[in-house]
Design a protein around this motif. Structure first.
Motif, PDB file in Angstrom:
ATOM      1  N   VAL A   1     -10.668   7.389 -19.350  1.00  0.00           N
ATOM      2  CA  VAL A   1     -10.245   7.033 -17.998  1.00  0.00           C
ATOM      3  C   VAL A   1     -10.847   8.022 -17.005  1.00  0.00           C
ATOM      4  N   PRO A   2     -11.856   7.609 -16.227  1.00  0.00           N
ATOM      5  CA  PRO A   2     -12.321   8.455 -15.135  1.00  0.00           C
ATOM      6  C   PRO A   2     -11.358   8.368 -13.956  1.00  0.00           C
ATOM      7  N   LEU A   3     -10.873   9.498 -13.502  1.00  0.00           N
ATOM      8  CA  LEU A   3      -9.955   9.546 -12.365  1.00  0.00           C
ATOM      9  C   LEU A   3     -10.682  10.176 -11.186  1.00  0.00           C
ATOM     10  N   MET A   4     -10.746   9.427 -10.074  1.00  0.00           N
ATOM     11  CA  MET A   4     -11.592   9.820  -8.948  1.00  0.00           C
ATOM     12  C   MET A   4     -10.844  10.491  -7.808  1.00  0.00           C
ATOM     13  N   SER A   5      -9.538  10.662  -7.954  1.00  0.00           N
ATOM     14  CA  SER A   5      -8.755  11.331  -6.913  1.00  0.00           C
ATOM     15  C   SER A   5      -7.395  11.701  -7.493  1.00  0.00           C
ATOM     16  N   PRO A   6      -6.702  12.675  -6.881  1.00  0.00           N
ATOM     17  CA  PRO A   6      -5.344  12.979  -7.341  1.00  0.00           C
ATOM     18  C   PRO A   6      -4.421  11.767  -7.264  1.00  0.00           C
ATOM     19  N   ARG A   7      -4.562  10.961  -6.227  1.00  0.00           N
ATOM     20  CA  ARG A   7      -3.683   9.794  -6.117  1.00  0.00           C
ATOM     21  C   ARG A   7      -3.934   8.804  -7.254  1.00  0.00           C
ATOM     22  N   SER A   8      -5.192   8.653  -7.670  1.00  0.00           N
ATOM     23  CA  SER A   8      -5.481   7.786  -8.808  1.00  0.00           C
ATOM     24  C   SER A   8      -4.767   8.281 -10.059  1.00  0.00           C
ATOM     25  N   GLY A   9      -4.782   9.598 -10.262  1.00  0.00           N
ATOM     26  CA  GLY A   9      -4.088  10.153 -11.411  1.00  0.00           C
ATOM     27  C   GLY A   9      -2.600   9.902 -11.365  1.00  0.00           C
ATOM     28  N   GLN A  10      -2.002  10.097 -10.202  1.00  0.00           N
ATOM     29  CA  GLN A  10      -0.567   9.870 -10.057  1.00  0.00           C
ATOM     30  C   GLN A  10      -0.209   8.416 -10.336  1.00  0.00           C
ATOM     31  N   LEU A  11      -1.005   7.497  -9.789  1.00  0.00           N
ATOM     32  CA  LEU A  11      -0.714   6.078  -9.977  1.00  0.00           C
ATOM     33  C   LEU A  11      -0.934   5.655 -11.425  1.00  0.00           C
ATOM     34  N   PHE A  12      -1.972   6.188 -12.057  1.00  0.00           N
ATOM     35  CA  PHE A  12      -2.255   5.789 -13.432  1.00  0.00           C
ATOM     36  C   PHE A  12      -1.107   6.182 -14.359  1.00  0.00           C
ATOM     37  N   PHE A  13      -0.642   7.417 -14.254  1.00  0.00           N
ATOM     38  CA  PHE A  13       0.401   7.841 -15.185  1.00  0.00           C
ATOM     39  C   PHE A  13       1.773   7.292 -14.812  1.00  0.00           C
ATOM     40  N   ALA A  14       1.928   6.821 -13.582  1.00  0.00           N
ATOM     41  CA  ALA A  14       3.148   6.081 -13.247  1.00  0.00           C
ATOM     42  C   ALA A  14       3.125   4.708 -13.909  1.00  0.00           C
ATOM     43  N   GLU A  15       1.935   4.111 -14.005  1.00  0.00           N
ATOM     44  CA  GLU A  15       1.782   2.791 -14.626  1.00  0.00           C
ATOM     45  C   GLU A  15       1.748   2.864 -16.151  1.00  0.00           C
ATOM     46  N   ALA A  16       1.199   3.941 -16.674  1.00  0.00           N
ATOM     47  CA  ALA A  16       1.021   4.060 -18.127  1.00  0.00           C
ATOM     48  C   ALA A  16       1.512   5.431 -18.586  1.00  0.00           C
ATOM     49  N   PRO A  17       2.828   5.645 -18.565  1.00  0.00           N
ATOM     50  CA  PRO A  17       3.357   6.979 -18.863  1.00  0.00           C
ATOM     51  C   PRO A  17       3.210   7.414 -20.323  1.00  0.00           C
ATOM     52  N   ALA A  18       3.141   6.451 -21.254  1.00  0.00           N
ATOM     53  CA  ALA A  18       3.091   6.827 -22.675  1.00  0.00           C
ATOM     54  C   ALA A  18       2.237   5.831 -23.448  1.00  0.00           C
ATOM     55  N   PRO A  19       0.941   5.779 -23.179  1.00  0.00           N
ATOM     56  CA  PRO A  19       0.084   4.831 -23.899  1.00  0.00           C
ATOM     57  C   PRO A  19      -0.069   5.211 -25.369  1.00  0.00           C
ATOM     58  N   ARG A  20      -0.229   4.211 -26.213  1.00  0.00           N
ATOM     59  CA  ARG A  20      -0.475   4.467 -27.633  1.00  0.00           C
ATOM     60  C   ARG A  20      -1.905   4.953 -27.847  1.00  0.00           C
TER      61      ARG A  20
ATOM     62  N   GLN B   1      -3.699   0.614  -0.916  1.00  0.00           N
ATOM     63  CA  GLN B   1      -2.339   0.274  -1.313  1.00  0.00           C
ATOM     64  C   GLN B   1      -2.260   0.074  -2.825  1.00  0.00           C
ATOM     65  N   PRO B   2      -1.197   0.579  -3.452  1.00  0.00           N
ATOM     66  CA  PRO B   2      -1.097   0.491  -4.909  1.00  0.00           C
ATOM     67  C   PRO B   2      -0.986  -0.944  -5.405  1.00  0.00           C
ATOM     68  N   GLN B   3      -1.532  -1.153  -6.594  1.00  0.00           N
ATOM     69  CA  GLN B   3      -1.315  -2.403  -7.305  1.00  0.00           C
ATOM     70  C   GLN B   3      -1.190  -2.090  -8.788  1.00  0.00           C
ATOM     71  N   PRO B   4      -0.451  -2.908  -9.536  1.00  0.00           N
ATOM     72  CA  PRO B   4      -0.198  -2.581 -10.942  1.00  0.00           C
ATOM     73  C   PRO B   4      -1.431  -2.777 -11.812  1.00  0.00           C
ATOM     74  N   LEU B   5      -1.470  -2.056 -12.922  1.00  0.00           N
ATOM     75  CA  LEU B   5      -2.491  -2.316 -13.926  1.00  0.00           C
ATOM     76  C   LEU B   5      -2.340  -3.733 -14.453  1.00  0.00           C
ATOM     77  N   ASP B   6      -3.462  -4.382 -14.730  1.00  0.00           N
ATOM     78  CA  ASP B   6      -3.394  -5.758 -15.202  1.00  0.00           C
ATOM     79  C   ASP B   6      -3.166  -5.811 -16.715  1.00  0.00           C
ATOM     80  N   ALA B   7      -2.992  -7.021 -17.230  1.00  0.00           N
ATOM     81  CA  ALA B   7      -2.670  -7.208 -18.646  1.00  0.00           C
ATOM     82  C   ALA B   7      -3.759  -6.691 -19.582  1.00  0.00           C
ATOM     83  N   PRO B   8      -5.059  -6.949 -19.315  1.00  0.00           N
ATOM     84  CA  PRO B   8      -6.076  -6.404 -20.221  1.00  0.00           C
ATOM     85  C   PRO B   8      -6.050  -4.876 -20.304  1.00  0.00           C
ATOM     86  N   ALA B   9      -5.774  -4.209 -19.192  1.00  0.00           N
ATOM     87  CA  ALA B   9      -5.684  -2.748 -19.211  1.00  0.00           C
ATOM     88  C   ALA B   9      -4.511  -2.296 -20.065  1.00  0.00           C
ATOM     89  N   HIS B  10      -3.359  -2.929 -19.874  1.00  0.00           N
ATOM     90  CA  HIS B  10      -2.197  -2.570 -20.694  1.00  0.00           C
ATOM     91  C   HIS B  10      -2.469  -2.830 -22.176  1.00  0.00           C
TER      92      HIS B  10
END
Length: 244
Positions: free
Chosen positions: A169-188, A149-158
């Protein structure tokens, strides 16, 4: 500035993988865990006749099966060595199959395995194992025994994603990739993405990563090898930014 490797796997895999990476990289990289999913145990198994051959495609599938039954006398095939080891540790006789669904299917064919097959799996999977087996004329069933089940990225990650230093960022599945870029769409932070498969790499939005590479094999060992090179790439990227 310090290069960060940001691990988004669920626990306990996140902590296990982080420990391995700290051994690989020492103080050359900051290894940070920020799971994007958590494991929720669920589901039930069908009645077991004793003739089944089990198919496992994750450690969680092994654990979910073992939570629901005391049977350890069924033969099983595991997608890779890590999953096979988890099955052996649980008391099952497991055969590893090379690391991905295609290799698993080849091994089943080579061994002349006939089933009936049972695939204890998560609610989200990258490949329809039971469906592929049925299409090949085998009797095959599946049982959902856990959900990620999804959970948000925590403050240290942000915080590291909002900073100037490179983040790997190692991405271990397509779902991980989808969730990561939903949480961090435009990182600096400049992103270097290590994808476990081509399907995972395809979840990375165009232009989102300074570096995007795919592991030579779909397993954690290949990702670790790739990360050794990517830490060097990140250091070069960091040095180039300082020189400007």
């Amino acid at each position: 500035m310090t290069v960060t490797i940001l691990i988004t796997r669920p626990e306990p895999e996140a902590a296990r993988f982080a420990s391995a990476l700290r051994g690989d990289h020492g103080d050359t990289a900051n290894v940070l865990t920020a799971p994007l999913m958590h494991i929720h145990w669920t589901g039930a198994l069908p009645a077991l006749s004793g003739d089944e051959t089990l198919i496992f495609t994750s450690r969680q599938g092994v654990a979910g099966f073992c939570r629901l039954t005391a049977r350890r006398d069924l033969p099983c095939y595991a997608v890779g060595e890590a999953t096979a080891q988890a099955a052996r540790e649980a008391g099952l006789d497991a055969t590893p199959c090379g690391g991905d669904a295609a290799a698993l299917m080849r091994r089943l064919a080579e061994d002349g395995a006939r089933g009936p097959f049972l695939h204890p799996r998560g609610a989200h999977v990258a490949a329809d194992i039971a469906g592929t087996l049925r299409a090949a004329g085998h009797e095959a069933a599946e049982a959902i025994v856990y959900d990620q089940q999804p959970q948000p990225l925590d403050a240290p990650a942000h915080a590291v994603l909002a900073g100037p230093a490179p983040v790997i960022v190692p991405l271990m599945s397509p779902r991980s990739g989808q969730l990561f870029f939903a949480e961090a769409p435009a990182p600096r932070a400049p992103l270097l993405i290590a994808a476990i498969s081509r399907a995972t790499a395809e979840t990375v939005p165009e232009g989102a990563a300074r570096v995007l590479r795919i592991a030579e094999a779909p397993n954690a060992a290949a990702i670790r090898n790739l990360l050794r090179d990517m830490v060097k790439s990140a250091k070069r990227l960091e040095g180039g930014k300082r020189a400007q």
